[in-house]
Scaffold this motif. Structure first.
Motif, PDB file in Angstrom:
ATOM      1  N   TYR A 119       8.531  21.886  -7.507  1.00  8.92           N
ATOM      2  CA  TYR A 119       9.096  20.647  -6.955  1.00  8.92           C
ATOM      3  C   TYR A 119       8.166  20.057  -5.898  1.00  8.92           C
ATOM      4  CZ  TYR A 119      12.384  17.406  -4.798  1.00  8.92           C
ATOM      5  OH  TYR A 119      12.983  16.263  -4.305  1.00  8.92           O
ATOM      6  N   ALA A 120       7.619  20.899  -5.037  1.00 10.11           N
ATOM      7  CA  ALA A 120       6.716  20.414  -3.985  1.00 10.11           C
ATOM      8  C   ALA A 120       5.496  19.735  -4.593  1.00 10.11           C
ATOM      9  CB  ALA A 120       6.296  21.568  -3.079  1.00 10.11           C
ATOM     10  N   ASP A 121       4.942  20.297  -5.658  1.00 12.18           N
ATOM     11  CA  ASP A 121       3.791  19.673  -6.316  1.00 12.18           C
ATOM     12  C   ASP A 121       4.156  18.310  -6.892  1.00 12.18           C
ATOM     13  OD1 ASP A 121       1.933  21.629  -5.769  1.00 12.18           O
ATOM     14  OD2 ASP A 121       2.260  22.717  -7.638  1.00 12.18           O
ATOM     15  N   ASP A 122       5.304  18.236  -7.569  1.00 14.38           N
ATOM     16  CA  ASP A 122       5.726  16.963  -8.164  1.00 14.38           C
ATOM     17  C   ASP A 122       6.007  15.919  -7.084  1.00 14.38           C
ATOM     18  OD1 ASP A 122       5.486  18.145 -10.617  1.00 14.38           O
ATOM     19  OD2 ASP A 122       7.635  18.453 -10.924  1.00 14.38           O
ATOM     20  N   LEU A 123       6.611  16.347  -5.994  1.00 13.47           N
ATOM     21  CA  LEU A 123       6.907  15.427  -4.900  1.00 13.47           C
ATOM     22  C   LEU A 123       5.606  14.907  -4.283  1.00 13.47           C
ATOM     23  CD1 LEU A 123       9.042  14.111  -3.096  1.00 13.47           C
ATOM     24  CD2 LEU A 123       9.091  16.211  -1.721  1.00 13.47           C
ATOM     25  N   ALA A 124       4.639  15.793  -4.071  1.00 15.13           N
ATOM     26  CA  ALA A 124       3.354  15.376  -3.510  1.00 15.13           C
ATOM     27  C   ALA A 124       2.654  14.383  -4.430  1.00 15.13           C
ATOM     28  CB  ALA A 124       2.472  16.593  -3.265  1.00 15.13           C
ATOM     29  N   GLN A 125       2.691  14.642  -5.736  1.00 23.06           N
ATOM     30  CA  GLN A 125       2.032  13.738  -6.673  1.00 23.06           C
ATOM     31  C   GLN A 125       2.660  12.353  -6.659  1.00 23.06           C
ATOM     32  OE1 GLN A 125       2.129  15.770 -10.464  1.00 23.06           O
ATOM     33  NE2 GLN A 125       0.128  16.709 -10.121  1.00 23.06           N
ATOM     34  N   LEU A 126       3.981  12.289  -6.553  1.00 21.52           N
ATOM     35  CA  LEU A 126       4.640  10.986  -6.501  1.00 21.52           C
ATOM     36  C   LEU A 126       4.274  10.228  -5.228  1.00 21.52           C
ATOM     37  CD1 LEU A 126       8.284  11.455  -7.885  1.00 21.52           C
ATOM     38  CD2 LEU A 126       6.447  10.043  -8.817  1.00 21.52           C
ATOM     39  N   ILE A 127       4.203  10.937  -4.124  1.00 20.53           N
ATOM     40  CA  ILE A 127       3.792  10.305  -2.865  1.00 20.53           C
ATOM     41  C   ILE A 127       2.371   9.761  -2.999  1.00 20.53           C
ATOM     42  CG2 ILE A 127       3.260  10.717  -0.429  1.00 20.53           C
ATOM     43  CD1 ILE A 127       5.443  12.920  -0.505  1.00 20.53           C
ATOM     44  N   MET A 128       1.484  10.566  -3.532  1.00 26.93           N
ATOM     45  CA  MET A 128       0.084  10.151  -3.657  1.00 26.93           C
ATOM     46  C   MET A 128      -0.071   8.973  -4.606  1.00 26.93           C
ATOM     47  SD  MET A 128      -1.326  14.058  -3.762  1.00 26.93           S
ATOM     48  CE  MET A 128      -3.096  13.883  -3.709  1.00 26.93           C
ATOM     49  N   ALA A 129       0.667   8.983  -5.708  1.00 21.29           N
ATOM     50  CA  ALA A 129       0.607   7.860  -6.648  1.00 21.29           C
ATOM     51  C   ALA A 129       1.108   6.578  -5.991  1.00 21.29           C
ATOM     52  CB  ALA A 129       1.433   8.173  -7.893  1.00 21.29           C
ATOM     53  N   THR A 130       2.192   6.691  -5.227  1.00 24.75           N
ATOM     54  CA  THR A 130       2.741   5.519  -4.538  1.00 24.75           C
ATOM     55  C   THR A 130       1.752   4.980  -3.514  1.00 24.75           C
ATOM     56  OG1 THR A 130       4.991   6.385  -4.825  1.00 24.75           O
ATOM     57  CG2 THR A 130       4.663   4.694  -3.132  1.00 24.75           C
ATOM     58  N   LEU A 131       1.140   5.863  -2.754  1.00 24.92           N
ATOM     59  CA  LEU A 131       0.170   5.430  -1.748  1.00 24.92           C
ATOM     60  C   LEU A 131      -1.064   4.808  -2.401  1.00 24.92           C
ATOM     61  CD1 LEU A 131       0.381   8.428   0.757  1.00 24.92           C
ATOM     62  CD2 LEU A 131       1.390   6.152   1.026  1.00 24.92           C
ATOM     63  N   LEU A 132      -1.477   5.332  -3.554  1.00 22.62           N
ATOM     64  CA  LEU A 132      -2.596   4.726  -4.272  1.00 22.62           C
ATOM     65  C   LEU A 132      -2.262   3.298  -4.693  1.00 22.62           C
ATOM     66  CD1 LEU A 132      -3.890   7.605  -6.600  1.00 22.62           C
ATOM     67  CD2 LEU A 132      -5.193   6.462  -4.801  1.00 22.62           C
ATOM     68  N   LEU A 133      -1.057   3.082  -5.203  1.00 25.44           N
ATOM     69  CA  LEU A 133      -0.672   1.731  -5.611  1.00 25.44           C
ATOM     70  C   LEU A 133      -0.533   0.807  -4.410  1.00 25.44           C
ATOM     71  CD1 LEU A 133       1.918   2.401  -8.477  1.00 25.44           C
ATOM     72  CD2 LEU A 133      -0.375   1.419  -8.680  1.00 25.44           C
ATOM     73  N   GLU A 134      -0.020   1.332  -3.313  1.00 29.17           N
ATOM     74  CA  GLU A 134       0.069   0.514  -2.105  1.00 29.17           C
ATOM     75  C   GLU A 134      -1.328   0.101  -1.646  1.00 29.17           C
ATOM     76  OE1 GLU A 134       2.366   0.807   2.145  1.00 29.17           O
ATOM     77  OE2 GLU A 134       1.013   2.459   1.634  1.00 29.17           O
ATOM     78  N   GLN A 135      -2.269   1.035  -1.654  1.00 29.18           N
ATOM     79  CA  GLN A 135      -3.639   0.724  -1.249  1.00 29.18           C
ATOM     80  C   GLN A 135      -4.295  -0.212  -2.257  1.00 29.18           C
ATOM     81  OE1 GLN A 135      -5.102   1.161   1.490  1.00 29.18           O
ATOM     82  NE2 GLN A 135      -7.230   0.653   0.977  1.00 29.18           N
ATOM     83  N   ALA A 136      -4.006  -0.033  -3.542  1.00 27.90           N
ATOM     84  CA  ALA A 136      -4.548  -0.934  -4.561  1.00 27.90           C
ATOM     85  C   ALA A 136      -4.076  -2.354  -4.325  1.00 27.90           C
ATOM     86  CB  ALA A 136      -4.136  -0.453  -5.954  1.00 27.90           C
ATOM     87  N   ASP A 137      -2.816  -2.494  -3.976  1.00 26.75           N
ATOM     88  CA  ASP A 137      -2.255  -3.813  -3.682  1.00 26.75           C
ATOM     89  C   ASP A 137      -2.939  -4.424  -2.464  1.00 26.75           C
ATOM     90  OD1 ASP A 137      -0.162  -5.824  -4.294  1.00 26.75           O
ATOM     91  OD2 ASP A 137       0.597  -5.286  -2.311  1.00 26.75           O
ATOM     92  N   ALA A 138      -3.166  -3.604  -1.438  1.00 26.26           N
ATOM     93  CA  ALA A 138      -3.819  -4.088  -0.221  1.00 26.26           C
ATOM     94  C   ALA A 138      -5.243  -4.556  -0.517  1.00 26.26           C
ATOM     95  CB  ALA A 138      -3.841  -2.987   0.833  1.00 26.26           C
ATOM     96  N   GLU A 139      -5.983  -3.798  -1.304  1.00 22.59           N
ATOM     97  CA  GLU A 139      -7.369  -4.163  -1.598  1.00 22.59           C
ATOM     98  C   GLU A 139      -7.451  -5.397  -2.492  1.00 22.59           C
ATOM     99  OE1 GLU A 139      -9.842  -0.863  -2.794  1.00 22.59           O
ATOM    100  OE2 GLU A 139      -8.840   0.505  -1.385  1.00 22.59           O
ATOM    101  N   ALA A 140      -6.511  -5.504  -3.446  1.00 25.33           N
ATOM    102  CA  ALA A 140      -6.500  -6.685  -4.310  1.00 25.33           C
ATOM    103  C   ALA A 140      -6.144  -7.936  -3.518  1.00 25.33           C
ATOM    104  CB  ALA A 140      -5.508  -6.477  -5.451  1.00 25.33           C
ATOM    105  N   THR A 141      -5.176  -7.808  -2.610  1.00 26.17           N
ATOM    106  CA  THR A 141      -4.738  -8.957  -1.812  1.00 26.17           C
ATOM    107  C   THR A 141      -5.775  -9.341  -0.769  1.00 26.17           C
ATOM    108  OG1 THR A 141      -2.422  -8.284  -2.107  1.00 26.17           O
ATOM    109  CG2 THR A 141      -2.911  -9.825  -0.304  1.00 26.17           C
ATOM    110  N   ARG A 142      -6.337  -8.345  -0.107  1.00 29.53           N
ATOM    111  CA  ARG A 142      -7.260  -8.583   1.002  1.00 29.53           C
ATOM    112  C   ARG A 142      -8.662  -8.939   0.519  1.00 29.53           C
ATOM    113  NH1 ARG A 142      -7.207  -3.457   3.614  1.00 29.53           N
ATOM    114  NH2 ARG A 142      -8.965  -2.855   2.310  1.00 29.53           N
ATOM    115  N   ASP A 143      -9.141  -8.224  -0.490  1.00 30.61           N
ATOM    116  CA  ASP A 143     -10.534  -8.340  -0.905  1.00 30.61           C
ATOM    117  C   ASP A 143     -10.721  -8.905  -2.307  1.00 30.61           C
ATOM    118  OD1 ASP A 143     -11.074  -6.926   1.516  1.00 30.61           O
ATOM    119  OD2 ASP A 143     -10.734  -5.032   0.458  1.00 30.61           O
ATOM    120  N   GLY A 144      -9.629  -9.081  -3.046  1.00 30.87           N
ATOM    121  CA  GLY A 144      -9.756  -9.494  -4.431  1.00 30.87           C
ATOM    122  C   GLY A 144     -10.377  -8.429  -5.307  1.00 30.87           C
TER     123      GLY A 144
END
Length: 570
Positions: free
Chosen positions: A489-514
């Motif tokens: 469960y801890a591994d799956d929870l960590a992976q979901l957190i990391m995937a979410t943070l990657l998408l959040e950062q992807a959104d930031a880079e697309a919005t900020r830098d194109g």
């Protein structure tokens, strides 16, 4: 070569997490360290690994001295870490142009780059930092105040290093079995016992645990004590280093067995809260473990990429081979996901220290989650990267073998993976932290501007709801069942957190830098680790070199599957 320039994820994360004033102060020292790490520090680390420290127990007069002799390469690394870059002091005082204490992330960023060159020294650096933090939070009195002042010093004539002596033969995981005892000695204490695994054993300031008179047989019967290398009168304290350990990795840094014989010690905080107070030091070190494991991933991928680009097989370089790209791209995504989680944890620690209740609860569970997942994955990533170099990678003349040896440490020190997973369970039972994380991460996903173009967001939202239900079931289950399930469960929870943070950062880079490069990284991580959709990863392979080089990718080039005149990200 500059390790900062080789890392496509680092600068964009700095842009997202640090204020402009902090970025301006960080830039010159980060650039300097980025170049210093491969050009000076990494060669020193190679030499230090081949020339481990030695113990001289007696001098020629027959007096017990317990002096550890370090190779000059390690001494140069110490000067760089403690004095030039102040890695152990950065969370406690203004350095590098900061008048006040810089954000915690500054320490983690610089340490992350330093560790790509030298891993072993990072352990005593982290313990020095954590000892100062623990003494500041719980200690009092002139001796402790002076110890803190010297632990956070960058003056070569004044600075101290720190350590923690916890592990005993029967008391590693089970601290209640601690057999070291403390007896009153005037206003202070005398400690007697044996510590079986003590890293940086010749540290100037040691935090250790011991049973106190009248304490019960649980962890509440174990107190926390500061054990200085020298008594107040300047004489050597009464403990000896029995021997140094012959370790698989971190060979540049000494670990040893220590016997305390009525050693002078100062009480830290309330006696019955000793273990809880020591947990502050342990948790700080656990987060540093995750950061160090991430650094090992990054260095090993850099080595693999460099080899694959110059190694020619059957008329083509290895980097051109589709299977090699399919091997390396998920490793790149894994390293970037880990770095994103380290940044988020550093930010949560900053907010927690400022009194944010939600951040306090989050960092309490994020720390064991990050250590549990990232440290285990570092073993896999460094191993895969070593294999890219083939037989050369297995030879100690190349850095890959050392990276693999060192990578096994993170999952063991400051609590093995099973111990860490049980700590995650403890957090869930006490504060429903799985629900808090799910709420926080869902809010992030629901505010992503790219949502319509990213079907993975809907998949993650569904999985977040499911993992909350799984967490509720584990919390309400019988103890044995809950403990059996918490690791996965801890591994799956960590992976979901990391995937979410990657998408959040992807959104930031697309919005900020194109720049849509990070979106492809996020899709790779999700396809490789969460949905198991290899076909989605294969579609991204045409952008492989743009991803690992940090190219700026437009939405049109990503959608078309081709890239024209990519512009490197500065």
């Amino acid at each position: 070569m500059n390790y900062v320039d080789l890392d496509p994820a680092l600068q964009p994360l700095i842009e997202s997490y640090l204020e402009s004033a902090d970025r301006e102060l960080l830039a010159p020292v980060l650039t300097a360290l980025g170049a210093d790490a491969p050009q000076r520090l990494a060669p020193l680390a190679d030499v230090a690994d081949k020339n481990p420290p030695t113990l001289e127990q007696f001098n020629r007069e027959g007096d017990r001295v317990d002096t550890i002799d370090y190779h000059h390469s390690y001494q140069e690394l110490q000067k760089a870490a403690y004095e030039e870059y102040g890695l152990s002091a950065l969370s406690h005082r203004g350095l590098h142009g900061w008048d006040d204490v810089p954000p915690h992330l500054v320490k983690y960023i610089l340490s992350y780059v330093f560790v790509q060159a030298e891993f072993g020294l990072a352990c005593p650096v982290s313990m020095t930092d954590a000892a100062a933090r623990t003494l500041w939070k719980f200690g009092e009195g002139e001796q402790i105040a002076e110890a803190i002042d010297r632990l956070i010093s960058v003056d070569p004539e004044r600075r101290f290093t720190g350590a923690m002596f916890m592990t005993e033969i029967h008391a590693g995981t089970d601290i209640a079995q601690t057999s070291t005892v403390a007896e009153r000695d005037g206003e202070n204490w005398a400690l007697s016992g044996r510590k079986w695994f003590a890293s940086n054993p010749d540290a100037d300031i040691i935090l250790t645990l011991a049973r106190f008179p009248g304490g019960d047989d649980t962890t509440r019967g174990v107190g926390l004590f500061m054990l200085p290398k020298h008594r107040p009168d300047g004489t050597k304290n009464s403990y000896v280093i029995d021997r140094l350990k012959d370790k698989l990795g971190t060979r540049s840094m000494p670990s040893g067995e220590v016997t305390l014989n009525n050693a002078y010690a100062v009480q830290v905080g309330a006696l019955e809260r000793g273990f809880r107070q020591m947990a502050e030091m342990v948790n700080t070190s656990r987060l540093s473990n995750a950061m160090r494991a991430t650094a090992l991933m990054r260095r090993s991928i850099n080595e693999a990429l460099a080899h694959a680009r110059q190694r020619v097989v059957f008329g083509k370089t290895l980097i051109e081979a589709p299977l090699m790209r399919m091997t390396l791209l998920p490793l790149q995504a894994e390293a970037e996901a880990a770095l994103g989680l380290v940044f988020y944890c550093g930010d949560m620690l900053q907010r927690a220290d400022a009194g944010d209740a939600s951040a306090t609860a989050q960092i309490r569970v994020l720390t064991p989650l990050a250590k549990h997942y990232i440290c285990k994955r570092a073993r896999f990533v460094t191993g895969e990267a070593m294999e890219v170099r083939g037989g050369r990678g297995y030879i100690e003349e190349f850095p890959d073998a050392r990276l693999v040896r060192d990578s096994h440490l993170g999952s063991i020190w400051e609590g093995s993976s099973n111990v860490i997973a049980l700590d995650v369970l403890r957090c869930m039972r006490k504060q429903n932290t799985h629900r808090l994380l799910a709420k926080t991460m869902k809010e992030k996903l629901n505010t992503i501007a790219l949502a319509e173009a990213v079907p993975e967001i809907r998949e993650l939202l569904t999985r977040w709801s499911a993992i909350v239900d799984r967490g509720d079931a584990i919390v309400s289950a019988e103890s044995e069942a809950a403990e059996a399930l918490i690791g996965g469960y801890a591994d799956d929870l960590a992976q979901l957190i990391m995937a979410t943070l990657l998408l959040e950062q992807a959104d930031a880079e697309a919005t900020r830098d194109g720049n849509f490069r990070k979106l492809l990284v996020a899709k790779t991580f999700i396809g490789s680790n969460i949905t198991g959709d290899e076909s989605a990863v294969v579609e991204i392979l045409s952008h492989f070199e743009d991803i690992v080089d940090g190219a700026s990718l437009t939405s049109e080039s990503v959608s078309a599957g081709t890239v024209s005149t990519p512009t490197p990200v500065a």
